[in-house]
Scaffold this motif. Structure first.
Motif, mmCIF file in Angstrom:
data_model
loop_
_atom_site.group_PDB
_atom_site.id
_atom_site.type_symbol
_atom_site.label_atom_id
_atom_site.label_comp_id
_atom_site.label_asym_id
_atom_site.label_seq_id
_atom_site.Cartn_x
_atom_site.Cartn_y
_atom_site.Cartn_z
ATOM 1 N N GLU A 6 -5.580 -9.248 -15.948
ATOM 2 C CA GLU A 6 -5.848 -8.496 -14.868
ATOM 3 C C GLU A 6 -6.592 -6.866 -15.608
ATOM 4 O OE1 GLU A 6 -1.998 -10.290 -13.296
ATOM 5 O OE2 GLU A 6 -2.530 -9.067 -15.053
ATOM 6 N N SER A 7 -7.637 -6.397 -14.761
ATOM 7 C CA SER A 7 -7.678 -5.122 -14.985
ATOM 8 C C SER A 7 -8.004 -4.279 -13.643
ATOM 9 C CB SER A 7 -8.898 -5.041 -16.031
ATOM 10 O OG SER A 7 -10.084 -5.798 -15.212
ATOM 11 N N GLY A 8 -8.243 -2.994 -13.614
ATOM 12 C CA GLY A 8 -8.681 -2.349 -12.432
ATOM 13 C C GLY A 8 -7.501 -1.590 -11.645
ATOM 14 N N GLY A 9 -6.252 -1.661 -12.126
ATOM 15 C CA GLY A 9 -5.063 -1.011 -11.527
ATOM 16 C C GLY A 9 -5.206 0.372 -11.625
ATOM 17 N N GLY A 10 -4.729 1.299 -10.946
ATOM 18 C CA GLY A 10 -4.667 2.673 -11.137
ATOM 19 C C GLY A 10 -3.917 3.579 -10.109
ATOM 20 N N SER A 11 -3.893 4.657 -9.964
ATOM 21 C CA SER A 11 -3.307 5.559 -8.733
ATOM 22 C C SER A 11 -4.788 6.310 -8.242
ATOM 23 C CB SER A 11 -2.709 6.687 -9.494
ATOM 24 O OG SER A 11 -1.461 6.208 -10.247
ATOM 25 N N VAL A 12 -4.321 5.987 -6.817
ATOM 26 C CA VAL A 12 -5.382 6.541 -5.905
ATOM 27 C C VAL A 12 -4.873 7.328 -4.615
ATOM 28 C CG1 VAL A 12 -7.065 4.734 -6.404
ATOM 29 C CG2 VAL A 12 -5.440 4.252 -4.326
ATOM 30 N N GLN A 13 -5.389 7.823 -3.739
ATOM 31 C CA GLN A 13 -4.887 8.471 -2.515
ATOM 32 C C GLN A 13 -5.040 7.589 -1.306
ATOM 33 O OE1 GLN A 13 -6.772 12.402 -2.560
ATOM 34 N NE2 GLN A 13 -5.059 13.183 -3.563
ATOM 35 N N ILE A 14 -4.513 7.726 -0.285
ATOM 36 C CA ILE A 14 -4.486 7.240 0.782
ATOM 37 C C ILE A 14 -5.731 6.945 1.582
ATOM 38 C CG2 ILE A 14 -3.774 7.017 3.370
ATOM 39 C CD1 ILE A 14 -1.257 8.278 2.586
ATOM 40 N N GLY A 15 -6.260 5.851 1.792
ATOM 41 C CA GLY A 15 -7.674 5.891 2.499
ATOM 42 C C GLY A 15 -8.649 5.292 1.299
ATOM 43 N N GLU A 16 -8.476 5.598 -0.025
ATOM 44 C CA GLU A 16 -9.453 5.201 -0.942
ATOM 45 C C GLU A 16 -9.322 3.771 -1.358
ATOM 46 O OE1 GLU A 16 -9.617 9.309 -3.343
ATOM 47 O OE2 GLU A 16 -8.604 7.637 -4.134
ATOM 48 N N SER A 17 -10.320 3.127 -2.311
ATOM 49 C CA SER A 17 -10.569 1.819 -2.608
ATOM 50 C C SER A 17 -10.321 1.361 -4.056
ATOM 51 C CB SER A 17 -12.075 1.516 -2.384
ATOM 52 O OG SER A 17 -12.406 1.672 -0.921
ATOM 53 N N SER A 62 -0.674 -8.153 6.476
ATOM 54 C CA SER A 62 -0.834 -6.685 5.988
ATOM 55 C C SER A 62 -2.173 -6.160 5.445
ATOM 56 C CB SER A 62 0.277 -6.298 5.255
ATOM 57 O OG SER A 62 0.342 -6.983 4.113
ATOM 58 N N VAL A 63 -2.863 -7.068 5.109
ATOM 59 C CA VAL A 63 -4.072 -6.564 4.182
ATOM 60 C C VAL A 63 -5.303 -6.918 4.773
ATOM 61 C CG1 VAL A 63 -2.677 -6.538 2.105
ATOM 62 C CG2 VAL A 63 -4.337 -8.504 2.758
ATOM 63 N N LYS A 64 -5.240 -8.034 6.082
ATOM 64 C CA LYS A 64 -6.377 -8.537 6.671
ATOM 65 C C LYS A 64 -7.252 -7.230 7.021
ATOM 66 C CE LYS A 64 -4.856 -13.083 7.913
ATOM 67 N NZ LYS A 64 -4.484 -13.825 9.260
ATOM 68 N N GLY A 65 -8.490 -7.663 6.973
ATOM 69 C CA GLY A 65 -9.454 -6.467 7.352
ATOM 70 C C GLY A 65 -9.634 -5.419 6.148
ATOM 71 N N ARG A 66 -8.916 -5.234 5.381
ATOM 72 C CA ARG A 66 -8.783 -4.504 4.231
ATOM 73 C C ARG A 66 -9.358 -4.831 3.022
ATOM 74 N NH1 ARG A 66 -4.662 -1.370 3.035
ATOM 75 N NH2 ARG A 66 -2.940 -3.113 3.630
ATOM 76 N N PHE A 67 -8.636 -6.041 2.674
ATOM 77 C CA PHE A 67 -8.858 -6.490 1.402
ATOM 78 C C PHE A 67 -9.601 -7.921 1.544
ATOM 79 C CE2 PHE A 67 -4.512 -5.225 -0.862
ATOM 80 C CZ PHE A 67 -4.651 -3.806 -0.238
ATOM 81 N N THR A 68 -10.351 -7.856 0.300
ATOM 82 C CA THR A 68 -11.308 -9.220 0.296
ATOM 83 C C THR A 68 -11.267 -9.646 -1.098
ATOM 84 O OG1 THR A 68 -12.985 -8.177 1.690
ATOM 85 C CG2 THR A 68 -13.788 -9.889 0.374
ATOM 86 N N ILE A 69 -10.974 -11.042 -1.245
ATOM 87 C CA ILE A 69 -11.086 -11.711 -2.416
ATOM 88 C C ILE A 69 -12.149 -12.380 -2.703
ATOM 89 C CG2 ILE A 69 -9.813 -13.904 -1.247
ATOM 90 C CD1 ILE A 69 -8.168 -14.027 -3.956
ATOM 91 N N ASN A 83 -9.630 -1.944 0.225
ATOM 92 C CA ASN A 83 -10.031 -0.892 0.876
ATOM 93 C C ASN A 83 -8.994 0.032 1.817
ATOM 94 O OD1 ASN A 83 -12.635 -1.134 -0.018
ATOM 95 N ND2 ASN A 83 -13.115 -2.708 1.449
ATOM 96 N N ILE A 84 -9.340 1.174 2.227
ATOM 97 C CA ILE A 84 -8.136 1.835 3.183
ATOM 98 C C ILE A 84 -6.737 1.598 2.558
ATOM 99 C CG2 ILE A 84 -7.903 2.330 5.497
ATOM 100 C CD1 ILE A 84 -10.235 0.601 6.344
ATOM 101 N N LEU A 85 -6.611 1.911 1.625
ATOM 102 C CA LEU A 85 -5.218 1.723 0.642
ATOM 103 C C LEU A 85 -4.305 2.473 1.436
ATOM 104 C CD1 LEU A 85 -6.379 1.181 -2.876
ATOM 105 C CD2 LEU A 85 -4.887 -0.465 -1.363
ATOM 106 N N THR A 112 -0.938 2.183 -7.469
ATOM 107 C CA THR A 112 -0.125 3.248 -6.775
ATOM 108 C C THR A 112 -1.019 4.024 -5.799
ATOM 109 O OG1 THR A 112 1.212 3.545 -8.587
ATOM 110 C CG2 THR A 112 1.278 5.256 -7.317
ATOM 111 N N VAL A 113 -0.596 4.165 -4.637
ATOM 112 C CA VAL A 113 -1.260 5.050 -3.363
ATOM 113 C C VAL A 113 -0.292 6.154 -3.003
ATOM 114 C CG1 VAL A 113 -2.260 4.516 -1.210
ATOM 115 C CG2 VAL A 113 -2.203 2.499 -2.789
ATOM 116 N N SER A 114 -0.849 7.114 -3.105
ATOM 117 C CA SER A 114 -0.116 8.494 -2.749
ATOM 118 C C SER A 114 -0.883 9.315 -1.589
ATOM 119 C CB SER A 114 0.320 9.100 -3.930
ATOM 120 O OG SER A 114 -0.763 9.548 -4.689
ATOM 121 N N ALA A 115 0.031 10.144 -1.261
ATOM 122 C CA ALA A 115 -0.748 11.198 -0.194
ATOM 123 C C ALA A 115 -1.685 12.196 -0.993
ATOM 124 C CB ALA A 115 0.113 11.749 0.934
#
Length: 115
Positions: A6-17, A62-69, A83-85, A112-115
């Protein structure tokens, strides 16, 4: 034997992708089912999204409408577009492959999703 990386993980803020990628190597052929699971702190591992050859998809409610595989069979890869994390999406995300009953897991990618 199949290896998943896997790759692409990281820390983002609420609402980011964020986009996770998983590349399969080894004796891949055309793996019938590939997907993503996650394990949040203190919780059991759960299915996030799965894509089966032929186009069938499954998503956690919980992810329907926000995540796409999606997947690229030519590259033996599967992706998770998030999306809309939300903070509750914070977890270690694992790539998963089911090759006719042979189950493979990636090493995990922290999101990790933080405010």
């Amino acid at each position: 034997q199949v290896q998943l990386v896997e790759s692409g993980g990281g820390s983002v803020q609420i609402g980011e992708s964020l986009k996770l990628s998983c590349v399969a190597s080894g004796n891949t052929g055309t793996i019938p089912s590939m997907g993503w699971y996650r394990r949040a702190p203190g919780k059991q591992r759960e299915l996030v999204a799965e894509l089966i050859i032929g186009g069938t998809t499954r998503y956690a409610e919980s992810v329907k409408g926000r995540f796409t595989i999606s997947r690229d069979n030519a590259k033996a890869s599967v992706y998770l577009h998030m999306n809309i994390l939300k903070p509750e999406d914070t977890a270690v995300y694992y790539c998963h492959a089911d090759d006719y009953g042979h189950i493979y897991w990636g090493q995990g990618a922290q999101v990790t999703v933080s405010a």
